[in-house]
Design an enzyme around this catalytic site. Structure first.
Site, PDB file in Angstrom:
ATOM      1  N   TRP A 101       6.619  -8.035  12.229  1.00 65.20           N
ATOM      2  CA  TRP A 101       7.815  -7.592  12.951  1.00 65.20           C
ATOM      3  C   TRP A 101       8.407  -8.699  13.797  1.00 65.20           C
ATOM      4  CZ3 TRP A 101       9.815  -3.927  10.473  1.00 65.20           C
ATOM      5  CH2 TRP A 101       9.042  -2.899   9.921  1.00 65.20           C
ATOM      6  N   ASP A 171       9.561  -5.918  21.909  1.00 70.94           N
ATOM      7  CA  ASP A 171       9.595  -4.799  20.966  1.00 70.94           C
ATOM      8  C   ASP A 171       8.334  -3.974  21.229  1.00 70.94           C
ATOM      9  OD1 ASP A 171       9.330  -3.100  18.795  1.00 70.94           O
ATOM     10  OD2 ASP A 171       9.556  -4.651  17.257  1.00 70.94           O
ATOM     11  N   LYS A 195       7.333   5.917  16.090  1.00 66.84           N
ATOM     12  CA  LYS A 195       5.910   5.622  16.155  1.00 66.84           C
ATOM     13  C   LYS A 195       5.222   6.501  17.195  1.00 66.84           C
ATOM     14  CE  LYS A 195       6.856   2.446  13.212  1.00 66.84           C
ATOM     15  NZ  LYS A 195       7.219   1.063  13.457  1.00 66.84           N
TER      16      LYS A 195
HETATM   17  C1  LIG Z   1       8.129   0.097  12.775  1.00 68.17           C
HETATM   18  C2  LIG Z   1       8.428  -1.100  13.581  1.00 68.17           C
HETATM   19  C3  LIG Z   1       9.667  -1.754  13.515  1.00 68.17           C
HETATM   20  C4  LIG Z   1      10.771  -1.316  12.574  1.00 68.17           C
HETATM   21  O1  LIG Z   1      11.329  -0.165  13.018  1.00 68.17           O
HETATM   22  P1  LIG Z   1      12.610   0.466  12.300  1.00 68.17           P
HETATM   23  O2  LIG Z   1      12.995   1.532  13.268  1.00 68.17           O
HETATM   24  O3  LIG Z   1      12.154   0.979  10.975  1.00 68.17           O
HETATM   25  O4  LIG Z   1      13.620  -0.590  12.166  1.00 68.17           O
HETATM   26  C5  LIG Z   1       9.875  -2.830  14.332  1.00 68.17           C
HETATM   27  N1  LIG Z   1       8.927  -3.261  15.176  1.00 68.17           N
HETATM   28  C6  LIG Z   1       7.729  -2.671  15.252  1.00 68.17           C
HETATM   29  C7  LIG Z   1       6.707  -3.194  16.209  1.00 68.17           C
HETATM   30  C8  LIG Z   1       7.432  -1.577  14.458  1.00 68.17           C
HETATM   31  O5  LIG Z   1       6.232  -0.993  14.552  1.00 68.17           O
END
Ligand SMILES: *Cc1c(COP(=O)(O)O)cnc(C)c1O
Length: 360
Positions: A101, A171, A195
């Site tokens: 990511w 993030d 998540k």
């Molecule tokens: C799942 C995830 C993403 C991507 O998320 P989307 O909403 O599908 O764009 C980005 N960063 C992390 C840490 C993730 O776990």
């Protein structure tokens, strides 16, 4: 009705209580004769839903007044572009590469500014967090970027990097609301909600006000300018209304559970059950350096691909779902987010113990 224990990395398990409440309100939300899915985003009912959701996440995370909370669409991945677009001043940013990511975020940012990859754990398949206490960061970077919890590899920054005074952008998709954090240490905190908080389709961006550019560059799409969304209270266009409503219910649930301190304790207890078992198992091994282990995502392997596949299949038959590891890592991964009950982790460990005795 049989609910399984769902170890999916995302979209992921939600609190059963929340799902039941949403089901009860499906046809008639609080006497207004329609579903939240059917109501105008300009209605007073929806305004109340989004206002309460914002207040609840502010309470939970103790978000200071000089930070905006935005409920947006496009997932976390959309912010990979929005972040450099909004934060670009000198045209340079530092990225710490701790997994897929962060890698994707850096590659996207590179379209808009110069990216310096100041640390990486790629040399050992992202199984650890690099030492970030004294990084070689240029004075003129616009921000330092991390992926705080690495969903795929199962690592977590337990200590934030020393940014040398630069704005920290994180993030937090897979560790959102899993423990208390000090919001003031960050310039931007953001994450997709699927998540740990709600249904896919919502990304929450918490951004310090002075970082929102008031003069928006002509090249930045209106929808990606944080100013557009901040000025409109996340209602510039139709927001993901139903998703925001579920997020609000999850915030309420976390409050009822005792807030983020209680969540942290609950998550530590759950993770300990699984890590203790892995540390003593003769068949299964965790793949992450112990000090950098995530409380949310726990990858593990047997070292034999066929056995891994057999484990995943038999676990599924036993009501333990979505344990297959990410396609880039293989093996297994158990995601044990806030809404995963302790009994679920215990059931997994009991099953692993049984599998071990049958296959050693
Ligand atoms: C799942 C995830 C993403 C991507 O998320 P989307 O909403 O599908 O764009 C980005 N960063 C992390 C840490 C993730 O776990």
């Amino acid at each position: 009705m049989a609910r399984v224990y769902n170890f999916s990395a995302g979209p992921a398990v939600l609190p059963e209580e929340v799902l039941k409440e949403a089901a009860e309100e499906m046809l008639d939300y609080k006497g207004c004769g329609m579903s939240v899915m059917e109501m105008s985003h300009r209605s007073k009912e929806f305004q109340q839903i989004i206002d309460e959701a914002e207040q609840d996440i502010r309470d939970l995370m103790k978000i200071p007044d000089n930070y905006k909370v935005l409920f947006l669409q496009g997932g976390a991945s959309q912010q990979f572009a929005a972040i450099p677009m909004n934060l670009k001043k000198n045209g340079k940013a530092a990225y710490i590469i701790t997994g897929q990511w962060a890698k994707k975020a850096a590659a996207e940012a590179e379209k808009y500014l110069e990216v310096q990859r100041v640390a990486s754990s790629a040399d050992k398949t992202f199984s650890y967090i690099p030492d970030c206490s004294d990084l070689d960061i240029d004075d003129d970077v616009d921000y330092v970027y991390i992926c705080e919890n690495n969903t795929i590899y199962g690592t977590k920054f337990h200590e934030l990097p020393n940014t040398k005074g630069h704005t920290l952008v994180a993030d937090v998709s897979s560790c959102f609301l899993s423990e208390p954090i000090d919001v003031e240490k960050y310039g931007v905190i953001y994450g997709g909600v699927q998540k740990n908080i709600g249904p896919a389709g919502v990304v929450i961006v918490i951004v310090r006000e002075d970082l929102i550019p008031q003069e928006v560059d002509i090249s930045v799409p209106t929808m990606l300018a944080w100013k557009t969304q901040a000025d409109a209270g996340s209602l510039y266009n139709t927001p993901p209304c139903y998703g925001i409503y579920i997020c609000g219910k999850v915030f309420q649930w976390i409050k009822k559970m005792g807030g983020l301190e209680a969540m942290k304790k609950h998550n530590e207890e759950k993770a300990k059950i699984l890590y203790d078992f892995l540390d003593n198992s003769k068949l299964f091994q965790g793949t992450v350096v112990p000090k950098d282990r995530s409380l949310m995502n726990v990858p593990f392997v047997t070292g034999n691909e066929e056995l891994d596949a057999k484990f995943v299949a038999e676990a599924k038959a036993a009501g333990l779902e979505n344990l297959k590891g990410h396609r880039t890592v293989g093996g297994m991964r158990a995601s044990i987010y806030n809404a995963m009950p302790k009994e679920g982790v215990q059931a997994l460990v009991d099953f692993m113990r049984k599998f071990e005795s049958e296959n050693m």
